[in-house]
Design an enzyme around this catalytic site. Sequence first.
Site, PDB file in Angstrom:
ATOM      1  N   SER A 220       0.915  -1.184   0.201  1.00 63.10           N
ATOM      2  CA  SER A 220       0.065  -0.134   0.017  1.00 63.10           C
ATOM      3  C   SER A 220       0.922   1.196  -0.068  1.00 63.10           C
ATOM      4  O   SER A 220       1.990   1.302   0.789  1.00 63.10           O
ATOM      5  CB  SER A 220      -1.070  -0.049   1.187  1.00 63.10           C
ATOM      6  OG  SER A 220      -0.103  -0.105   2.325  1.00 63.10           O
ATOM      7  N   GLY A 222      -0.470   4.501   0.303  1.00 65.45           N
ATOM      8  CA  GLY A 222      -1.149   5.652   0.956  1.00 65.45           C
ATOM      9  C   GLY A 222      -2.166   6.179  -0.471  1.00 65.45           C
ATOM     10  O   GLY A 222      -2.507   5.618  -1.111  1.00 65.45           O
ATOM     11  N   GLY A 252      -6.702   1.500   5.927  1.00 63.58           N
ATOM     12  CA  GLY A 252      -5.865   0.083   5.536  1.00 63.58           C
ATOM     13  C   GLY A 252      -6.715  -1.116   5.759  1.00 63.58           C
ATOM     14  O   GLY A 252      -6.579  -2.019   4.838  1.00 63.58           O
ATOM     15  N   ASP A 253      -7.609  -1.029   6.805  1.00 66.70           N
ATOM     16  CA  ASP A 253      -8.312  -2.200   7.243  1.00 66.70           C
ATOM     17  C   ASP A 253      -9.461  -2.399   6.376  1.00 66.70           C
ATOM     18  O   ASP A 253     -10.059  -3.422   5.915  1.00 66.70           O
ATOM     19  CB  ASP A 253      -8.887  -1.876   8.737  1.00 66.70           C
ATOM     20  CG  ASP A 253      -7.759  -1.612   9.723  1.00 66.70           C
ATOM     21  OD1 ASP A 253      -6.610  -1.942   9.391  1.00 66.70           O
ATOM     22  OD2 ASP A 253      -8.202  -0.891  10.771  1.00 66.70           O
TER      23      ASP A 253
HETATM   24  O1  TA6 Z   1      -5.592   0.699  11.527  1.00 64.40           O
HETATM   25  C1  TA6 Z   1      -6.196   1.524  12.811  1.00 64.40           C
HETATM   26  C2  TA6 Z   1      -6.242   0.844  13.908  1.00 64.40           C
HETATM   27  O2  TA6 Z   1      -7.142  -0.217  13.557  1.00 64.40           O
HETATM   28  C3  TA6 Z   1      -6.434   1.624  15.115  1.00 64.40           C
HETATM   29  O3  TA6 Z   1      -7.705   1.714  15.134  1.00 64.40           O
HETATM   30  C4  TA6 Z   1      -5.930   0.874  16.338  1.00 64.40           C
HETATM   31  O4  TA6 Z   1      -6.752   0.181  16.833  1.00 64.40           O
HETATM   32  C5  TA6 Z   1      -4.771   0.278  15.567  1.00 64.40           C
HETATM   33  O5  TA6 Z   1      -5.018   0.097  14.169  1.00 64.40           O
HETATM   34  C6  TA6 Z   1      -4.008  -1.137  16.472  1.00 64.40           C
HETATM   35  O6  TA6 Z   1      -3.106  -1.445  15.426  1.00 64.40           O
HETATM   36  P1  TA6 Z   1      -2.348  -2.617  15.975  1.00 64.40           P
HETATM   37  O7  TA6 Z   1      -1.392  -2.761  14.849  1.00 64.40           O
HETATM   38  O8  TA6 Z   1      -1.772  -2.234  17.389  1.00 64.40           O
HETATM   39  O9  TA6 Z   1      -3.321  -3.767  16.283  1.00 64.40           O
END
Ligand code: TA6
Length: 309
Positions: A220, A222, A252-253
């Site tokens: 990715s 950005g 990204g999710d």
């Molecule tokens: O992608 C954003 C996010 O989902 C945030 O909401 C936060 O919860 C974070 O990632 C957590 O990331 P990690 O890599 O610690 O699981």
Amino acid sequence: MILVVNLNPSLDKIYTLDDLPYGEASRAKTVQNTAGGKGTHVANVITALGHPCTVVGFLGGYVGQYIRHVLDERHIVHCCTTIEGETRSCINMATPDGKQTEVLEPGPTITEGEKNEFLAQYDFELKRSDLVVASGSLPKGLGDDFYGELIRRAKEQGKPFLLDTSGSALIQGLESVPYFIKPNESEVEVLTGHKLTDFEEAVQTLHELEGRGVAMPTISLGKKGALLAHEGKVYRAVPPTVDKVINAVGSGDSFVAGLATALDRGASPEEALRLAAACGTANVLEAESGVVDPEKVAAIQQEVQITQL
Ligand code: TA6
């Protein structure tokens, strides 16, 4: 049906501040609390796209109860292992001029008994699923190879495993060769030891990852979109620019959720990349992290440019 592995969910707190002055107390102007963690976002988006999924992972304490409540409200099927520890919080601080910083808690410590309970549930749900998506960091107590273990179990049942994580969980997970990974530019540097300076290097990295057995490696980039490789071909997605980014957390999710949904529906790599890019872009138009409006996704999908490099 997609199995969403959400090992380290969180209560995401977004504070808006006038500025981020170092060494001074700052008063937040607003706070937004949402059910987060990468897997929660993935499940939100798959569900918004009208596709079935089940969430497994660990939830504990008051934050765990809150996340269960949100999943119930959204009619997202979940069967998470209840833990003694407290599910974490992650804090994002943002200023009107676009500066932001995040503090991500490590998460609770998972006991051996909780881990075994989770694995039994995972094996059970795996049989009923066609594809697995695992997103986010590992809470303490699981060991950096935990995703490797989940990948091996999925492979025994012939289920593709999409892994979106970082750091040593990604490095170790890669050893077990997931179907898909999605490093960003800095994660590529961690994986390969060198900085990406141009597209050619990114394409080369994707071919190397395919050479290691990853069926659909993706990078990715950005706002510059994303690159995806499959069966020796590399595709680039360029999403349309949006007038105003409201909240980019969870893009990204959302991308991963769009890709997983399209693949589970039997789409080609190009079409899967198109839906992924549309979901990633649609997420920035919403105030809440890791959610999309399916009508906006459908409109953006028409505007995503896909080219084969
Ligand atoms: O992608 C954003 C996010 O989902 C945030 O909401 C936060 O919860 C974070 O990632 C957590 O990331 P990690 O890599 O610690 O699981």
